[in-house]
Structure formats: C-alpha cells, structure tokens
Design an enzyme around this catalytic site. Sequence first.
Site, mmCIF file in Angstrom:
data_model
loop_
_atom_site.group_PDB
_atom_site.id
_atom_site.type_symbol
_atom_site.label_atom_id
_atom_site.label_comp_id
_atom_site.label_asym_id
_atom_site.label_seq_id
_atom_site.Cartn_x
_atom_site.Cartn_y
_atom_site.Cartn_z
ATOM 1 N N HIS A 4 -1.928 -11.298 4.660
ATOM 2 C CA HIS A 4 -3.282 -10.800 4.407
ATOM 3 C C HIS A 4 -4.379 -11.817 4.693
ATOM 4 O O HIS A 4 -5.482 -11.693 4.149
ATOM 5 C CB HIS A 4 -3.431 -10.302 2.962
ATOM 6 C CG HIS A 4 -2.672 -9.056 2.680
ATOM 7 N ND1 HIS A 4 -2.866 -8.306 1.546
ATOM 8 C CD2 HIS A 4 -1.704 -8.408 3.372
ATOM 9 C CE1 HIS A 4 -2.058 -7.261 1.553
ATOM 10 N NE2 HIS A 4 -1.337 -7.307 2.657
ATOM 11 N N GLU A 22 -0.777 2.141 4.072
ATOM 12 C CA GLU A 22 -0.058 1.553 2.943
ATOM 13 C C GLU A 22 -0.940 0.549 2.213
ATOM 14 O O GLU A 22 -0.892 0.448 0.975
ATOM 15 C CB GLU A 22 1.223 0.866 3.443
ATOM 16 C CG GLU A 22 2.159 0.406 2.328
ATOM 17 C CD GLU A 22 1.868 -1.000 1.810
ATOM 18 O OE1 GLU A 22 2.464 -1.389 0.776
ATOM 19 O OE2 GLU A 22 1.049 -1.722 2.425
ATOM 20 N N ASP A 37 -0.287 -0.058 9.369
ATOM 21 C CA ASP A 37 -1.648 -0.534 9.107
ATOM 22 C C ASP A 37 -1.658 -1.973 8.622
ATOM 23 O O ASP A 37 -0.672 -2.476 8.074
ATOM 24 C CB ASP A 37 -2.358 0.373 8.095
ATOM 25 C CG ASP A 37 -1.702 0.359 6.719
ATOM 26 O OD1 ASP A 37 -0.462 0.506 6.662
ATOM 27 O OD2 ASP A 37 -2.419 0.200 5.719
ATOM 28 N N ASP A 47 8.895 -4.449 3.662
ATOM 29 C CA ASP A 47 7.602 -5.081 3.435
ATOM 30 C C ASP A 47 7.782 -6.576 3.192
ATOM 31 O O ASP A 47 8.849 -7.125 3.425
ATOM 32 C CB ASP A 47 6.889 -4.390 2.263
ATOM 33 C CG ASP A 47 5.420 -4.153 2.538
ATOM 34 O OD1 ASP A 47 4.770 -5.049 3.094
ATOM 35 O OD2 ASP A 47 4.920 -3.069 2.184
#
Length: 428
Positions: A386, A180, A85, A204
């Site tokens: 992000h 997540e 995701d 990550d």
Amino acid sequence: MAFSDLDFLEENFIHYAKENTQSNYANKDQVPTTPGQVKMMQELAKQVQDYGVKSRYNEKTAFAIGCLPANTAGVSPIGFFAHVDTVEYDDRFPIRPQVHRNYQGEKIILDEANGVFLDPAEFPDLRNLQGQTLISSDGKTVLGTDDKAGVVSLLAALKYLHEHPEIAHGDLYVAFGPDEEIGLGGQRFDPADFPGVEFAYTLDNGRPGDFEYETFNATAADLTIKGTVVHPGEAYGLMVNATTIMTEFLAALPADQVPEKSRGHDGFIMVTDAQSSVDRAHVGLIIRDFDWDKFLAKEDLVKNLVDRLGQKYGPDRFDLRLRRQYENIYNGVKDRPYVVNLALDSYKKAGLTPRVQTFRGGTDGNFITKKGIPTPNLFNGGGNYHGRYEYVTVEQMDKLTEVLVTIAAEHARQSQTGRDERPLKKYW
C-alpha cells in the site's frame, strides 16, 4: 531451483502492474468502481483460456470467473481468489516497475530527488531476498503487489497444471475480483459462480509460509449528537452544546482498548473521525476483535455509553448506527479443519515452514466465508504493501505458484487416501 516459468511471472507481473486498476469508494454505487478493473479482468478471462480454463466475465458482480476442469474423479471442487484492484495513488504518475536482478541486500535508490530509498536498514526483510529478482516501484506510486502478485501466481499455476496433465486434480475454480481494497468486492461475489465449491483460498498479503484463518470481527459505528443552539449571552439553562457531549463520550471510551495499545489477539475501539459544533457533532468509530464474545461486548459498551448519555441529556439527542462489516473467518472454518490442514500440509510439501498468523484486518474471504464457502488466506509474497516502498520478488511468486499446484494435487490425493481432519490447533 525454480518451480515454474520465472520469465512468465516477471513479464506478466510487470504487464499487469502497469495497468491502472485502483478502486475508488467515491464510486461505490458503480460496479466495479473504476473502468481499469474491467479492462484487466476481461483480459484475464481471455488469457486463462489459453490454459484450458473455461472462463467468463460476470458483468453483474464484476468478477472474472474461470474453471479448470477436473482430470480425475471423486475430488470436490475448490477455488482461489485474487483481486485486481490496488489502493488509490497519485495517478498523475504511471506505475513504472523497476527490476533489480540478483539482488544482494543493498540499498536501492527509488526516487533520489525526493529521498525515497528501499533500505534494508529500514526494511530488514529485504536481507532475506539475496540472490532473487526483486521488483519495486519507482518511488512515486504503489507497485500493486497487493494483489497482482497473487493474480500472476494464480495464472502461472493454471498454466503449469495445463502443461502437466499428469498431476491429478478436481475442478479448480478461480475468481479475479474487484474493489477488495474498499471492502466491496467480496460482498458482491455470487456463490453460484462457484458451483459445488467446498472451500477456497484468497491469495492476499503475506510472506511465503504465512497463513491466516483468523481475522477480525468488524463493525463500523456512526454517532450523531444533536445540540441546542442559543445565544451564549442567554444560554443559561437552555443551551446544550453538542461539542461538550461529544467530548464526554470520547473521554468515556476505554483508553487501553485502542489500536496503538493493541497487538496480537487484542481487539480495539478506534475513533476514526470526530467533528462538532454547538448544534451538531458526529463521531465515527470502528470496532474490532477476534473473539466473538469480546467483540459483542465492545459493541455493547458503545451502545450502553450512548444510553447513559441519553438518560442524562435526553435520548432524542443521540442517533447511533452500527453497521456490521464482516465476521471472523474462523467462525466458518472452526468446525471444518480440513481446509486449514490441507493448506498447512501443502506448505510443508512445498518446503515451507507454516507461520499461522492472526490477520489484523479482513479480506474478501470474510464475505465469501459468510456466504458458505470457507475461505482462509494464503500469501502473495513481497512486502511494504500500500505504499511507494512496495516490492515483490519473482521467486516469492514462484513459491506461491508451487503452493497452489500442491494444494490442488494434495486435495486430489487426500480425497482418495483420507483427509487430514485433525482438530484445529489454537495458535493464539
């Protein structure tokens, strides 16, 4: 010199980056929260079968699970996690990856009309990527480096091991997970899908060489304050203004324990929202600290403050609810140093200088560690996660691929020659 197939990495990253797999907390009771994640995980479960992996999609947990069987005896199973995701973005605009070959550190135009540029003057780490193949968004959406770079590097590692059977390894379990970004995926993971796995790693965010086995302990707090509404002309001795009490509560919180004054190993108490009227007020908080005792002390500080206000205004006016979100990964690895030492040894063998970080947040590894499988975090390359400035390079994904293969091989080697069980060095 490339370790694995750079074309494979580039093509698969672009393919999966284009898939809309954002998670959505508004659908938190749905597993997973969006259908795009199901589509991608089912596709991954099928793809890894080409690399000798036994795989399936677990509809109950929404994890795609696979196992590359051992080709040598006496090696305990280990695992790797990557989430499919992304954070939410304006999906009126599809993700359109842009490839910049032989990048030389120049300013890149992403969306000129809206003044969006990938500029080394603003993002200095770009200067370290000269000569690499850089992939960015078109400036309108996220790119999905978090964590599709981890997903694709793991695919490349499985493919590499399948094509190089001379590399000894034990059972390697892989999990491509959902949700997540909204903190739900790791909570739903079923350890029974990783039978016998001794430890694992998440793939990550971070630069090549970054490694994290210390994260926050985390609690969310919700405080509701009940007032008494009376006409202001007749309020003397009767009205209790919830806004006034909320203001008193906020003013009593420690002004030096806030995110904007915290760094490194500092914790904090953060007010995330505050809404009020005379009748009712609500305050949302998050509590974070690496040190367990300091973390508990911050929880107690909030509870004691509410108790004092309760003595002043009446305890029935206050409803404080604390929800433990996750615990520091360090709590689960401090007595099991091999999982850390193996990664650091493998970094060095892959030509990386390890940079042990304190991760000022949490990962799926927090939940998985709590379930009995110690799971620190490696890296996935790239930067500016992000947002529309996200990027990654093919070479950074290739370096993660090399690290994953090295971990598998080094674990097999040390299982025969003796494990690196040196006590953990404290890096903070």
